[in-house]
Design an enzyme around this catalytic site. Sequence first.
Site, PDB file in Angstrom:
ATOM      1  N   ASP A 231     -38.344  -3.489  20.256  1.00 21.56           N
ATOM      2  CA  ASP A 231     -39.350  -2.429  20.289  1.00 21.56           C
ATOM      3  C   ASP A 231     -39.981  -2.311  21.675  1.00 21.56           C
ATOM      4  O   ASP A 231     -40.264  -1.207  22.151  1.00 21.56           O
ATOM      5  CB  ASP A 231     -40.436  -2.699  19.242  1.00 21.56           C
ATOM      6  CG  ASP A 231     -39.950  -2.470  17.820  1.00 21.56           C
ATOM      7  OD1 ASP A 231     -38.860  -1.874  17.659  1.00 21.56           O
ATOM      8  OD2 ASP A 231     -40.656  -2.880  16.883  1.00 21.56           O
TER       9      ASP A 231
ATOM     10  N   ASP B 138     -28.174   6.610  25.749  1.00 28.14           N
ATOM     11  CA  ASP B 138     -28.132   5.505  24.789  1.00 28.14           C
ATOM     12  C   ASP B 138     -28.259   4.193  25.555  1.00 28.14           C
ATOM     13  O   ASP B 138     -27.605   3.992  26.595  1.00 28.14           O
ATOM     14  CB  ASP B 138     -26.804   5.555  24.018  1.00 28.14           C
ATOM     15  CG  ASP B 138     -26.696   4.467  22.982  1.00 28.14           C
ATOM     16  OD1 ASP B 138     -26.957   4.751  21.808  1.00 28.14           O
ATOM     17  OD2 ASP B 138     -26.328   3.333  23.354  1.00 28.14           O
TER      18      ASP B 138
ATOM     19  N   GLU C 173     -31.624   3.703  19.316  1.00 24.04           N
ATOM     20  CA  GLU C 173     -31.761   3.553  20.765  1.00 24.04           C
ATOM     21  C   GLU C 173     -31.257   4.780  21.511  1.00 24.04           C
ATOM     22  O   GLU C 173     -30.988   4.725  22.718  1.00 24.04           O
ATOM     23  CB  GLU C 173     -31.010   2.309  21.235  1.00 24.04           C
ATOM     24  CG  GLU C 173     -29.515   2.345  21.062  1.00 24.04           C
ATOM     25  CD  GLU C 173     -29.034   1.814  19.720  1.00 24.04           C
ATOM     26  OE1 GLU C 173     -27.882   1.370  19.644  1.00 24.04           O
ATOM     27  OE2 GLU C 173     -29.818   1.847  18.747  1.00 24.04           O
TER      28      GLU C 173
ATOM     29  N   ASP D 116     -76.677  26.800 -17.601  1.00 20.48           N
ATOM     30  CA  ASP D 116     -78.032  27.198 -17.985  1.00 20.48           C
ATOM     31  C   ASP D 116     -78.192  26.913 -19.465  1.00 20.48           C
ATOM     32  O   ASP D 116     -77.260  27.137 -20.251  1.00 20.48           O
ATOM     33  CB  ASP D 116     -78.244  28.693 -17.697  1.00 20.48           C
ATOM     34  CG  ASP D 116     -79.723  29.064 -17.649  1.00 20.48           C
ATOM     35  OD1 ASP D 116     -80.472  28.660 -18.571  1.00 20.48           O
ATOM     36  OD2 ASP D 116     -80.139  29.762 -16.706  1.00 20.48           O
TER      37      ASP D 116
ATOM     38  N   ASP E 171     -78.742  26.133 -13.037  1.00 19.22           N
ATOM     39  CA  ASP E 171     -80.164  26.230 -13.357  1.00 19.22           C
ATOM     40  C   ASP E 171     -80.831  24.883 -13.068  1.00 19.22           C
ATOM     41  O   ASP E 171     -80.200  23.825 -13.140  1.00 19.22           O
ATOM     42  CB  ASP E 171     -80.337  26.599 -14.837  1.00 19.22           C
ATOM     43  CG  ASP E 171     -81.794  26.863 -15.185  1.00 19.22           C
ATOM     44  OD1 ASP E 171     -82.528  27.374 -14.315  1.00 19.22           O
ATOM     45  OD2 ASP E 171     -82.204  26.531 -16.316  1.00 19.22           O
TER      46      ASP E 171
END
Length: 456
Positions: free
Chosen positions: A346, A329, A372, A9, A53
């Site tokens: 993968d 495994d 694995e 303000d 304000d």
Amino acid sequence: MTARILVVDDVPANVKLLEARLLAEYFDVLTAADGQKALDICENTHVDLVLLDIMMPGISGFEVCERLKNNARTAHIPVVMVTALDQPSDRVRGLKAGADDFLTKPVNDLQLVSRVKSLVRLKTLSDELRVRAETAQNMGMEEMLKAGDGRDEPGQVLLVDGRASSQERIIKALKPVANVMAMSDPQAALFEAAENPVDLVIVNANFEDYDPLRLCSQLRLLERTRFLPVLLVTDLGAEDMIARALDLGVNDYIVRPVDPNELLARTVTQIRRKRYNDRLRQSVRQTIELAVTDGLTGLANRRYLDNHLKVVFNRAVARARPLSVCITDIDRFKHVNDTFGHDAGDEVLREFASRLRSTVRGADLACRYGGEEFVVVMPDTDAAAAAIIAERLRHIIENEPFVLRSSGAVLNITASVGVACNTSGAETPEWLLKQADRALYEAKTSGRNRVVAAAA
């Protein structure tokens, strides 16, 4: 509850007055005499809420608010506009600029403190969600803040109102931004809010024989509606009800006679904030999933296994129930990687995990232990039953060749499995896992493609 409040303000007397009121409530108070200084403070200092304000030299309060809300670093800071302007159009303009609330001078002490506490409470929740999302994703909130907040999609508003005439007026006012379901039975409305998607509940305090704050309290008690925004419509001068409502966790209020534009702006603000926090919560949920899930196979990871195994092991001991663990495994997996490449490896791991998932029962937990190696935790399963499950897994791996999508190559994959049960004398979850690992080692050294159970 304490917080750091920035009072902006250009009139020193106004600043001192608000500062004194807030200090009396044990808030930490910062001050700024112009908009630019306020922006600098918010950019470089931790601020929990801004009392702003409007009529200031240089940058007006409206522009300061817009800049704060358009900056990813400060968009989450609640802004309350405090001004002598009392026209509905001014309130609407402030709310459209992104202000979270609007107080008219002279400010009522009770409403000021209640508003501040309510908004600080909401910010504390959002801050916690933001920190978790930032930490986990390791990416700035900028992308999330810039993501669509759903403001173009109609909101789903539940209106709880005891009078048909006011229902019609509110539905008409909100038609541009929301689909409104109006109900006059508060308990039926509570059920509706808990069971169906709702972005905002508007509670009109015009019931003759029902306390509307009872519904507000129940909404905050139920898990499904705890974070649902609530907007209270009440009479002018009902300060005690407003203060109690905000203490109960009501997000906002509007007084009668309701200005349609202000109602519209406040509704949009609440829906926007709700969707923003929903995105943050979803981000946190995804983060938790990522933290305990193996990214390649989708199975639980070792971090989750360690915690889960401790819980089920202690439960099995307390209930004198059997608990079995098997470690499996992939045989000669290094040969797969060396011959066909890691992408092929993968593929094999993902297919192996898929077959493993199809083998285990609903109560069992399948995890990728590392590389694995995979682990299955089997509650309420003795050694004999565990050996049968392990043999079924070994068979489903050996019985059907693995076909590589990338090259079409057909691989004959086998697996070795070690099984252990807590009845074999394991005193800790780590010991149980080690027994299964020793059994796996024996399966490997004795010819592979077989199941070996740990000796009792």
